[in-house]
Design an enzyme around this catalytic site. Sequence first.
Site, PDB file in Angstrom:
ATOM      1  N   CYS A 156     -31.193  -9.253  52.842  1.00 30.66           N
ATOM      2  CA  CYS A 156     -30.089  -9.277  51.880  1.00 30.66           C
ATOM      3  C   CYS A 156     -29.263  -7.994  51.881  1.00 30.66           C
ATOM      4  CB  CYS A 156     -30.628  -9.563  50.484  1.00 30.66           C
ATOM      5  SG  CYS A 156     -31.468 -11.156  50.395  1.00 30.66           S
ATOM      6  N   HIS A 296     -26.748  -4.587  43.246  1.00 32.23           N
ATOM      7  CA  HIS A 296     -27.383  -5.704  43.951  1.00 32.23           C
ATOM      8  C   HIS A 296     -27.685  -6.805  42.935  1.00 32.23           C
ATOM      9  CE1 HIS A 296     -29.284  -7.587  47.327  1.00 32.23           C
ATOM     10  NE2 HIS A 296     -30.484  -7.575  46.780  1.00 32.23           N
ATOM     11  N   GLU A 307     -33.945  -1.614  40.658  1.00 34.70           N
ATOM     12  CA  GLU A 307     -32.620  -1.074  40.893  1.00 34.70           C
ATOM     13  C   GLU A 307     -32.171  -0.172  39.748  1.00 34.70           C
ATOM     14  OE1 GLU A 307     -28.154  -2.478  42.292  1.00 34.70           O
ATOM     15  OE2 GLU A 307     -29.591  -3.988  41.617  1.00 34.70           O
ATOM     16  N   LYS A 325     -23.408 -11.374  41.146  1.00 34.36           N
ATOM     17  CA  LYS A 325     -24.290 -12.508  41.452  1.00 34.36           C
ATOM     18  C   LYS A 325     -24.526 -13.383  40.226  1.00 34.36           C
ATOM     19  CE  LYS A 325     -26.847 -10.360  45.279  1.00 34.36           C
ATOM     20  NZ  LYS A 325     -26.223  -9.017  45.297  1.00 34.36           N
ATOM     21  N   HIS A 330     -26.876 -15.611  44.530  1.00 26.68           N
ATOM     22  CA  HIS A 330     -27.308 -14.662  45.547  1.00 26.68           C
ATOM     23  C   HIS A 330     -27.057 -15.275  46.919  1.00 26.68           C
ATOM     24  CE1 HIS A 330     -29.158 -11.569  47.673  1.00 26.68           C
ATOM     25  NE2 HIS A 330     -30.368 -11.565  47.170  1.00 26.68           N
ATOM     26  N   PHE A 388     -35.546  -7.906  51.702  1.00 29.02           N
ATOM     27  CA  PHE A 388     -36.947  -8.042  52.058  1.00 29.02           C
ATOM     28  C   PHE A 388     -37.245  -7.201  53.301  1.00 29.02           C
ATOM     29  CE2 PHE A 388     -37.725 -12.504  50.058  1.00 29.02           C
ATOM     30  CZ  PHE A 388     -37.763 -11.915  48.808  1.00 29.02           C
TER      31      PHE A 388
END
Length: 401
Positions: A156, A296, A307, A325, A330, A388
């Site tokens: 991502c 994010h 975050e 998002k 996402h 990830f």
Amino acid sequence: MGAGVVVTGVGAVTPVGRSAPATWDALLDKRSGASSISRFDPDAAGCRSRIACEATLPEETPVDSTKVGRYAEFAVAAASEAIDDAGFDPRDPDWDAPRVGTSVGSAIGGLPEIEATVGDRVSPRFVVTYLSNLASSQVSIQFDARGPNRAASTACAAGVHAVADAARELRCGRADVMVAGGSEAILSPHGVRGFDAMRALSTRNDDPEGASRPFDADRDGFVIGEGAGVLVLETAAHAAERGVDPIARIAGFGRSADAVHPTRPPEGAEGLRRCLERALDDASLAPPAIDHVSAHGTSTPRGDEHEATALNRTFDECPPVTATKSLTGHTLGASGAIESVVTALAIREGTVPPTANYRTPDPVCDVPVVADPRDAELEAAVNVAAGFGGTNGAVVLEAAR
């Protein structure tokens, strides 16, 4: 990087709009792209989460959809808009193809194409519809870009990393123009069920538009989405020679690895904090110079806390934070690119876009979330991404005025 790299065009195909302007307007109006999944039957597929943010391609795209993967088609459509927005025409003799490169990332590539082929006769086109570099390659083919050709596949963070890779090519003198961004089209039974199995997705199936709640105390996972965002980057000298007014400037970028766990962020958010600090250092900016954070902000319980910790350890006073998002869902490898497009527009328009569904502040996410659009003169903003594998990315954009 200083004044060396500028943004001269943007394009987007997102769950809230078929273009960058349409996406921008929808975000300011807080129009969500979330609804029940229509691309397949989620009940028949055994999905717990039955909601998604689906994107719609423009009525006309430069490629034959029977010959390319859906994620590549998104990328080409967004690139076409961005190239036009930058004032280029690849058919013009002045289009210096060997000095134009592409850098388009994707977390997964053509998963629906892989899934559709299982058990069937394999088409000769199969491989060239799913490889994760095919979005970048199709952009280069369709627009005669013969310079550097790159494709970040860093989960991502791929969209942000692709923009950073493009900026580096320009900084090093290997190109004059780079078409950069990210694209994703993962809406398939296995794509949704995979994140379902990890308990990463929201299960607010009766309230799709209210399901994505970044930094909110009642968040329960992200809403999966699809789409693409693309930026045309140029050296400042090349843009000046063309007489073009930049939208924004790419001031710097940072990358880091957590090196802890494939999916679980480390305590203390040291990796993401280090990434942010590297981006600021590359931009030669101190933390107080940042006016806005494009987060994010996935709406996962642990991810948002992680975050927020990184932001609060980077900034003595965290700047206003937006998590788009909450409206687009996402979009995985496309997300950082879409959010870079939005951040560039925020700087140009002097408006901080909102975060939807932020109703109950969470003490472990103590950052100043912007719930409604806000006028602000933005001199510098940072776009944050994580993926990830413990990979992190951040890009700093500055006003070009």
